[in-house]
Scaffold this motif. Structure first.
Motif, short mmCIF file in Angstrom:
data_model
loop_
_atom_site.label_atom_id
_atom_site.label_comp_id
_atom_site.label_asym_id
_atom_site.label_seq_id
_atom_site.Cartn_x
_atom_site.Cartn_y
_atom_site.Cartn_z
N GLU A 69 0.85 -1.18 0.00
CA GLU A 69 0.00 0.00 0.00
C GLU A 69 0.88 1.23 0.00
O GLU A 69 1.88 1.30 0.71
CB GLU A 69 -0.89 0.00 1.24
N ALA A 70 0.51 2.20 -0.81
CA ALA A 70 1.23 3.47 -0.86
C ALA A 70 0.39 4.53 -0.15
O ALA A 70 -0.82 4.63 -0.37
CB ALA A 70 1.49 3.89 -2.30
N VAL A 71 1.04 5.27 0.73
CA VAL A 71 0.38 6.36 1.45
C VAL A 71 1.03 7.66 0.98
O VAL A 71 2.25 7.80 1.03
CB VAL A 71 0.56 6.19 2.98
N ALA A 72 0.20 8.58 0.51
CA ALA A 72 0.72 9.87 0.05
C ALA A 72 0.89 10.78 1.27
O ALA A 72 -0.06 11.07 1.98
CB ALA A 72 -0.25 10.49 -0.94
N LEU A 73 2.13 11.21 1.51
CA LEU A 73 2.42 12.09 2.64
C LEU A 73 2.71 13.49 2.12
O LEU A 73 3.72 13.72 1.46
CB LEU A 73 3.63 11.57 3.44
N GLY A 74 1.82 14.40 2.43
CA GLY A 74 2.00 15.78 2.05
C GLY A 74 2.95 16.50 2.99
O GLY A 74 3.29 15.99 4.08
N HIS A 75 3.37 17.66 2.61
CA HIS A 75 4.29 18.50 3.39
C HIS A 75 3.67 18.79 4.76
O HIS A 75 2.59 19.35 4.87
CB HIS A 75 4.52 19.80 2.61
N GLY A 76 4.35 18.34 5.82
CA GLY A 76 3.88 18.57 7.19
C GLY A 76 2.98 17.48 7.74
O GLY A 76 2.50 17.58 8.87
N SER A 77 2.75 16.42 6.99
CA SER A 77 1.87 15.35 7.47
C SER A 77 2.67 14.31 8.26
O SER A 77 3.90 14.24 8.17
CB SER A 77 1.16 14.67 6.30
N ALA A 78 1.95 13.51 9.04
CA ALA A 78 2.58 12.47 9.86
C ALA A 78 1.88 11.14 9.64
O ALA A 78 0.66 11.09 9.50
CB ALA A 78 2.54 12.85 11.33
N LEU A 79 2.66 10.08 9.61
CA LEU A 79 2.15 8.72 9.52
C LEU A 79 2.58 7.99 10.76
O LEU A 79 3.80 7.91 11.05
CB LEU A 79 2.69 8.01 8.27
N VAL A 80 1.62 7.50 11.55
CA VAL A 80 1.92 6.78 12.79
C VAL A 80 1.80 5.29 12.52
O VAL A 80 0.78 4.82 12.03
CB VAL A 80 0.94 7.19 13.92
N MET A 81 2.87 4.55 12.83
CA MET A 81 2.89 3.10 12.66
C MET A 81 3.08 2.48 14.04
O MET A 81 4.12 2.69 14.67
CB MET A 81 4.02 2.70 11.71
N ALA A 82 2.07 1.77 14.50
CA ALA A 82 2.10 1.20 15.83
C ALA A 82 1.56 -0.23 15.80
O ALA A 82 1.11 -0.70 14.75
CB ALA A 82 1.28 2.06 16.80
#
Length: 161
Positions: free
Chosen positions: A143-156
């Protein structure tokens, strides 16, 4: 982060972070890195052992903000965000090979948060499921997640499994 906050943090890190090209078990990395964190919170991966530099105020503020947002979700497990590896990729380039973050030293509920600072546009963050997720085993889900400028992806949880 707002665009203005992300821009300011990007410029601060670009101009002030003590970036260096690390050499790991596979050779020189394709990116520049700088590691910040709590005292005695060393970070080790693929043959590297990094000692943390003190948190600059600009990154510490982001850490506190992330903790305030994440804590109500129960993902911190009583732990604080303890370190920050800042990666600097060439514009429009750069990637990390398929891997799992080695976070066992951070307790039973490790969490990795990726904050994207990319004023030029969106970065694509790819996740792969399955026991062979570091090797590209056929049949795995990606899966691809598009991360924009200033965004956060939390992986837990079991994301690193």
């Amino acid at each position: 982060l707002s665009t203005a906050e992300a821009d300011a943090l990007f410029l601060f890190l670009r101009d002030k972070a003590p970036f260096r090209r690390e050499v790991d078990a596979f050779g020189p990395q394709d990116r520049l890195s700088a590691y910040f964190g709590d005292p005695r919170c060393s970070f080790a991966y693929v043959g590297l052992h990094l000692e943390p530099r003190p948190w600059p105020a600009e990154l510490f503020a982001v850490r506190q903000r992330l903790e305030r947002l994440i804590d109500p979700l129960g993902l911190l497990g009583g732990n604080a965000c303890s370190g920050c590896l800042v990666n600097n990729y060439p514009q429009g380039e750069g990637q990390i090979v398929w891997h799992r973050d080695e976070v066992r030293a951070h307790g039973r509920c490790p969490m990795v948060t990726s904050v994207s600072l990319s004023p030029e546009g969106t970065r694509s963050f790819h996740l792969r499921s399955g026991a062979g997720s570091t090797s590209g085993t056929e049949g795995e889900e990606e899966e691809a997640v598009a991360l924009g400028h200033g965004s956060a992806l939390v992986m837990a949880g079991d994301v690193q499994e």
